[in-house]
Design an enzyme around this catalytic site. Sequence first.
Site, PDB file in Angstrom:
ATOM      1  N   HIS A  49      -9.570   1.369   4.600  1.00 17.56           N
ATOM      2  CA  HIS A  49      -8.316   1.532   5.347  1.00 17.56           C
ATOM      3  C   HIS A  49      -8.574   2.489   6.511  1.00 17.56           C
ATOM      4  CE1 HIS A  49      -4.262   2.717   6.413  1.00 17.56           C
ATOM      5  NE2 HIS A  49      -3.852   1.604   5.822  1.00 17.56           N
TER       6      HIS A  49
ATOM      7  N   ASN B 182       0.864  -1.178   0.000  1.00 19.32           N
ATOM      8  CA  ASN B 182       0.000   0.000   0.000  1.00 19.32           C
ATOM      9  C   ASN B 182       0.904   1.233   0.000  1.00 19.32           C
ATOM     10  OD1 ASN B 182      -1.793   2.055   0.533  1.00 19.32           O
ATOM     11  ND2 ASN B 182      -2.313   1.387   2.608  1.00 19.32           N
TER      12      ASN B 182
ATOM     13  N   GLU C  50      -6.966   4.851   7.653  1.00 18.90           N
ATOM     14  CA  GLU C  50      -6.716   6.261   7.357  1.00 18.90           C
ATOM     15  C   GLU C  50      -7.913   6.893   6.655  1.00 18.90           C
ATOM     16  OE1 GLU C  50      -2.938   5.676   5.416  1.00 18.90           O
ATOM     17  OE2 GLU C  50      -2.087   5.089   7.352  1.00 18.90           O
TER      18      GLU C  50
ATOM     19  N   SER D 202       3.105  -2.202  10.329  1.00 15.73           N
ATOM     20  CA  SER D 202       4.539  -2.355  10.621  1.00 15.73           C
ATOM     21  C   SER D 202       5.082  -3.736  10.282  1.00 15.73           C
ATOM     22  CB  SER D 202       4.834  -1.998  12.080  1.00 15.73           C
ATOM     23  OG  SER D 202       4.536  -0.631  12.303  1.00 15.73           O
TER      24      SER D 202
END
Length: 249
Positions: free
Chosen positions: A97, A10, A99, A212
């Site tokens: 997502h 992404n 965000e 991460s």
Amino acid sequence: MTITPLIAGNWKMNGLRSSLDEVAELAGLLTTGEAPRALVVICPPATILHTVASAGATSGILAGGQDCHTAVSGAHTGDLSASMLADAGAQYVIVGHSERRAAHGETDEVVRAKAEAAIGAGLKPIICVGETESERDAGNAEAVVASQITGSIPDAAGQHEVIVAYEPIWAIGTGRTPSCEEIGQMHNAIRRQLVERFGEKGASTRILYGGSMKPMNAREILDIENVNGGLVGGASLLAKDFYTIISAV
Ligand code: PGA
């Protein structure tokens, strides 16, 4: 049941035409090295989606969008429909997502409508879910994710391929990840829920981990039961790092 893992990059709001060098480098690594044991997807910004899709084609790199509108077409200035992404060469699209949920107020209902629009355009939606840190600290992580799964995954997932990405919000871009045990517990819970609702189709649905994922921790995370790949942000921007993660499968 064996599920071929999928590793998706992404790129978020990163990447210019010059970033195609990274795609070319990755393509080189994928075609000269050992054949990858995973499907490889890059979700670049829409401005270079078509070129990434074309550049990746010969090396098996697939392309995806990062978001789509719920509608097929119309007066939605600045938005992109799922069929536009498909037309540009996408086979996948990320929806929901965190965000976008946070910055654009996308609810489960909107995310489900986007996933439906994606399926309607022949795309495979990568539907994202995940809890905040305070929700985890309060012991509510599984309940929050279960409710997002119920609300965000359309019934059409019983007949069409969808991908679920579990991304704890507090792990995104922070360098922190849940323990392997915590990831395993969540993925098992998601699997149970998918099987309950979709039967066989739910048993074969890919559940990606995101947040991460790095060259350093990819192997141990990808080894966990019911982790069928990864959704990789920062570490997907450099071909070498992304290739190391793909090779960890
Ligand atoms: P990260 O992002 O790998 O940079 O944490 C993952 C994502 O947001 O999909």
